[in-house]
Scaffold this motif. Structure first.
Motif, mmCIF file in Angstrom:
data_model
loop_
_atom_site.group_PDB
_atom_site.id
_atom_site.type_symbol
_atom_site.label_atom_id
_atom_site.label_comp_id
_atom_site.label_asym_id
_atom_site.label_seq_id
_atom_site.Cartn_x
_atom_site.Cartn_y
_atom_site.Cartn_z
ATOM 1 N N LEU A 1 0.845 -1.190 0.000
ATOM 2 C CA LEU A 1 0.000 0.000 0.000
ATOM 3 C C LEU A 1 0.884 1.245 0.000
ATOM 4 O O LEU A 1 1.946 1.268 0.621
ATOM 5 C CB LEU A 1 -0.916 -0.003 1.222
ATOM 6 N N THR A 2 0.446 2.275 -0.676
ATOM 7 C CA THR A 2 1.243 3.485 -0.832
ATOM 8 C C THR A 2 1.179 4.382 0.401
ATOM 9 O O THR A 2 0.202 4.349 1.157
ATOM 10 C CB THR A 2 0.775 4.281 -2.067
ATOM 11 N N LEU B 1 -5.877 -17.449 -2.598
ATOM 12 C CA LEU B 1 -5.535 -16.091 -3.015
ATOM 13 C C LEU B 1 -6.183 -15.055 -2.088
ATOM 14 O O LEU B 1 -5.586 -14.012 -1.799
ATOM 15 C CB LEU B 1 -5.987 -15.856 -4.458
ATOM 16 N N GLU B 2 -7.375 -15.362 -1.627
ATOM 17 C CA GLU B 2 -8.045 -14.465 -0.683
ATOM 18 C C GLU B 2 -7.225 -14.339 0.603
ATOM 19 O O GLU B 2 -7.031 -13.239 1.124
ATOM 20 C CB GLU B 2 -9.448 -14.978 -0.372
ATOM 21 N N ASP B 3 -6.740 -15.465 1.100
ATOM 22 C CA ASP B 3 -5.900 -15.450 2.313
ATOM 23 C C ASP B 3 -4.627 -14.638 2.091
ATOM 24 O O ASP B 3 -4.198 -13.880 2.968
ATOM 25 C CB ASP B 3 -5.537 -16.886 2.718
ATOM 26 N N ILE B 4 -4.023 -14.804 0.898
ATOM 27 C CA ILE B 4 -2.796 -14.070 0.580
ATOM 28 C C ILE B 4 -3.060 -12.564 0.574
ATOM 29 O O ILE B 4 -2.273 -11.781 1.120
ATOM 30 C CB ILE B 4 -2.236 -14.529 -0.784
ATOM 31 N N LEU B 5 -4.170 -12.155 -0.031
ATOM 32 C CA LEU B 5 -4.497 -10.732 -0.110
ATOM 33 C C LEU B 5 -4.683 -10.126 1.279
ATOM 34 O O LEU B 5 -4.144 -9.055 1.589
ATOM 35 C CB LEU B 5 -5.764 -10.528 -0.941
ATOM 36 N N TYR B 6 -5.450 -10.797 2.118
ATOM 37 C CA TYR B 6 -5.686 -10.275 3.469
ATOM 38 C C TYR B 6 -4.367 -10.165 4.238
ATOM 39 O O TYR B 6 -4.121 -9.163 4.929
ATOM 40 C CB TYR B 6 -6.658 -11.182 4.225
ATOM 41 N N GLU B 7 -3.533 -11.165 4.104
ATOM 42 C CA GLU B 7 -2.267 -11.159 4.828
ATOM 43 C C GLU B 7 -1.362 -10.039 4.332
ATOM 44 O O GLU B 7 -0.758 -9.310 5.133
ATOM 45 C CB GLU B 7 -1.570 -12.512 4.673
ATOM 46 N N ARG B 8 -1.249 -9.892 3.005
ATOM 47 C CA ARG B 8 -0.366 -8.860 2.452
ATOM 48 C C ARG B 8 -0.849 -7.462 2.839
ATOM 49 O O ARG B 8 -0.056 -6.567 3.135
ATOM 50 C CB ARG B 8 -0.315 -8.977 0.920
ATOM 51 N N ILE B 9 -2.156 -7.257 2.817
ATOM 52 C CA ILE B 9 -2.704 -5.945 3.160
ATOM 53 C C ILE B 9 -2.399 -5.602 4.612
ATOM 54 O O ILE B 9 -1.963 -4.487 4.932
ATOM 55 C CB ILE B 9 -4.224 -5.916 2.895
ATOM 56 N N LYS B 10 -2.601 -6.556 5.510
ATOM 57 C CA LYS B 10 -2.358 -6.295 6.927
ATOM 58 C C LYS B 10 -0.870 -6.062 7.197
ATOM 59 O O LYS B 10 -0.501 -5.216 8.022
ATOM 60 C CB LYS B 10 -2.895 -7.448 7.768
ATOM 61 N N VAL B 11 -0.013 -6.797 6.491
ATOM 62 C CA VAL B 11 1.430 -6.585 6.639
ATOM 63 C C VAL B 11 1.801 -5.187 6.167
ATOM 64 O O VAL B 11 2.579 -4.470 6.811
ATOM 65 C CB VAL B 11 2.221 -7.648 5.852
ATOM 66 N N SER B 12 1.243 -4.766 5.032
ATOM 67 C CA SER B 12 1.570 -3.460 4.478
ATOM 68 C C SER B 12 1.024 -2.325 5.345
ATOM 69 O O SER B 12 1.631 -1.258 5.442
ATOM 70 C CB SER B 12 1.017 -3.337 3.057
ATOM 71 N N LEU B 13 -0.121 -2.548 5.983
ATOM 72 C CA LEU B 13 -0.688 -1.535 6.869
ATOM 73 C C LEU B 13 0.163 -1.357 8.123
ATOM 74 O O LEU B 13 0.302 -0.248 8.636
ATOM 75 C CB LEU B 13 -2.117 -1.916 7.267
ATOM 76 N N ILE C 1 -13.497 6.844 -0.554
ATOM 77 C CA ILE C 1 -12.437 6.961 0.435
ATOM 78 C C ILE C 1 -11.306 6.010 0.047
ATOM 79 O O ILE C 1 -11.542 4.817 -0.174
ATOM 80 C CB ILE C 1 -12.924 6.596 1.850
ATOM 81 N N GLY C 2 -10.091 6.525 -0.066
ATOM 82 C CA GLY C 2 -8.926 5.699 -0.354
ATOM 83 C C GLY C 2 -7.975 5.696 0.827
ATOM 84 O O GLY C 2 -7.855 6.701 1.536
ATOM 85 N N LYS C 3 -7.325 4.570 1.070
ATOM 86 C CA LYS C 3 -6.384 4.496 2.187
ATOM 87 C C LYS C 3 -5.173 3.662 1.798
ATOM 88 O O LYS C 3 -5.302 2.544 1.313
ATOM 89 C CB LYS C 3 -7.037 3.873 3.418
ATOM 90 N N GLY C 4 -3.999 4.236 2.042
ATOM 91 C CA GLY C 4 -2.765 3.510 1.852
ATOM 92 C C GLY C 4 -2.223 3.025 3.182
ATOM 93 O O GLY C 4 -2.981 2.636 4.068
ATOM 94 N N SER C 5 -0.919 3.102 3.348
ATOM 95 C CA SER C 5 -0.289 2.566 4.552
ATOM 96 C C SER C 5 -0.216 3.577 5.688
ATOM 97 O O SER C 5 0.264 3.260 6.780
ATOM 98 C CB SER C 5 1.124 2.067 4.216
#
Length: 323
Positions: free
Chosen positions: A17-18, A89-101, A187-191
């Motif tokens: 996330l940016t 893939l759903e699990d991967i997305l959730y994990e990557r998003i939380k890591v990036s946050l 509403i947009g949200k990055g890191s």
């Protein structure tokens, strides 16, 4: 594993996330996503003879009903291996998003809503590639997927400003009533801990306003309304030129109505297509324009021959007309 799924896994495992909020490109991607979603819904509804009212107003409910309707008609995935991979893939997305946050993940209802919405649309964009009749339609979720994958932000939206504010967003509008009632807040949200706000016009609602104007003034092809007359009526409704310019009205509202065959036109202006006579009037007008373009292209082709140009490009209009 299917190559599409393999490539998706590789891309999803690298999602970040940016922290740069200067760009609001995510609003344009949402606008494109919404346009294709609505057009696909209308196309499917007409094919199944269930569309009885063309005056469609955009609401949050209509958005989710459109998604459900498209999936009901097009989702044909039954392969258990493919479905299992989508779960992975759903699990991967959730994990990557939380890591990036990182520390920006606070578990709030608002943030979880944005995560769910982004993951949901990203996976649907991928699933669309496995629908049996995918080649007959544009992918309604491709641009929504790009909000996460390319713009690198999570997103949610609503036409209901109070709803978003109740979730903790502070949205204030100074637009006229006719504009603000037809605006979609995004509403947009990055890191980062904060959010980025943008909006797109509910062009569907504004186009319906033009349909209503033509219904009142030009419900038949023998009584057209000019673009200038449409603009004057919109201005009298309180839609200011600093909100929508004359050019915006012509290109964002009137032109799409023509392309979708919701209205017809001739040299006198625009009108509702209600019967065969209306279609004939509009067809004849466009046919006359077509003949003019064709004659011009033929003159160019013959001039190219005179100059000794061998480029087959100059016969493109002839190839285009072949069945």
């Amino acid at each position: 594993m299917d190559n599409i799924l393999r490539n998706a896994r590789e891309k999803f495992e690298k999602i970040t996330l940016t922290d740069n909020y200067r760009s609001k490109k995510f609003t344009k991607n949402f606008d494109k996503h919404l346009a294709i979603l609505v057009d696909t819904t209308i196309q499917l509804a007409e094919e199944n003879s269930v569309l009885t009212n063309k005056h469609i107003d955009f609401t949050d409910k209509m958005y989710w009903e459109s998604q459900g309707y498209i999936l009901e008609k097009l989702d044909t995935i039954t392969d258990s291996e493919i479905l299992n991979e989508f779960d992975n893939l759903e699990d991967i997305l959730y994990e990557r998003i939380k890591v990036s946050l990182g520390n920006a993940y606070n578990g709030s209802e608002a943030l979880n809503l944005m995560i769910d919405n982004s993951v949901h649309d990203t996976l649907l964009a991928l699933k669309f590639n496995f629908f049996e009749n995918k080649d007959n339609y544009f992918n309604p979720w491709e641009d929504a997927k790009n909000i996460l994958v390319e713009d690198e932000v999570l997103y949610t939206f609503s036409t209901d400003t109070e709803k978003l504010n109740s979730l903790g967003f502070s949205i204030v509008s100074n637009d006229s009533v006719d504009i603000s009632d037809k605006k979609i807040n995004i509403i947009g949200k990055g890191s980062r801990n904060d959010y980025n706000y943008g909006f797109v016009r509910d062009l569907l609602g504004l186009r319906n306003t033009i349909i209503q104007i033509l219904d009142e003034n030009s419900s038949f092809g023998n009584k057209a309304t000019t673009a200038d007359e449409i603009i004057i009526k919109l201005r009298r409704m309180g839609i200011r030129s600093n909100e929508l310019t004359d050019h915006n009205i012509k290109s964002w509202l009137i032109a799409p109505l023509k392309r979708s065959n919701r209205i017809g036109s001739d040299k006198e202006g625009y009108f509702i297509l209600n019967n065969c006579q209306d279609v004939k009037i509009s067809y004849y007008s466009h046919y006359e324009n077509f003949k003019g373009y064709y004659r011009t292209l033929e003159k160019h082709r013959k001039l190219a021959i005179k100059f000794g140009c061998e480029d087959p490009y100059f016969s493109s209009h002839l190839e285009f007309l072949k069945p």
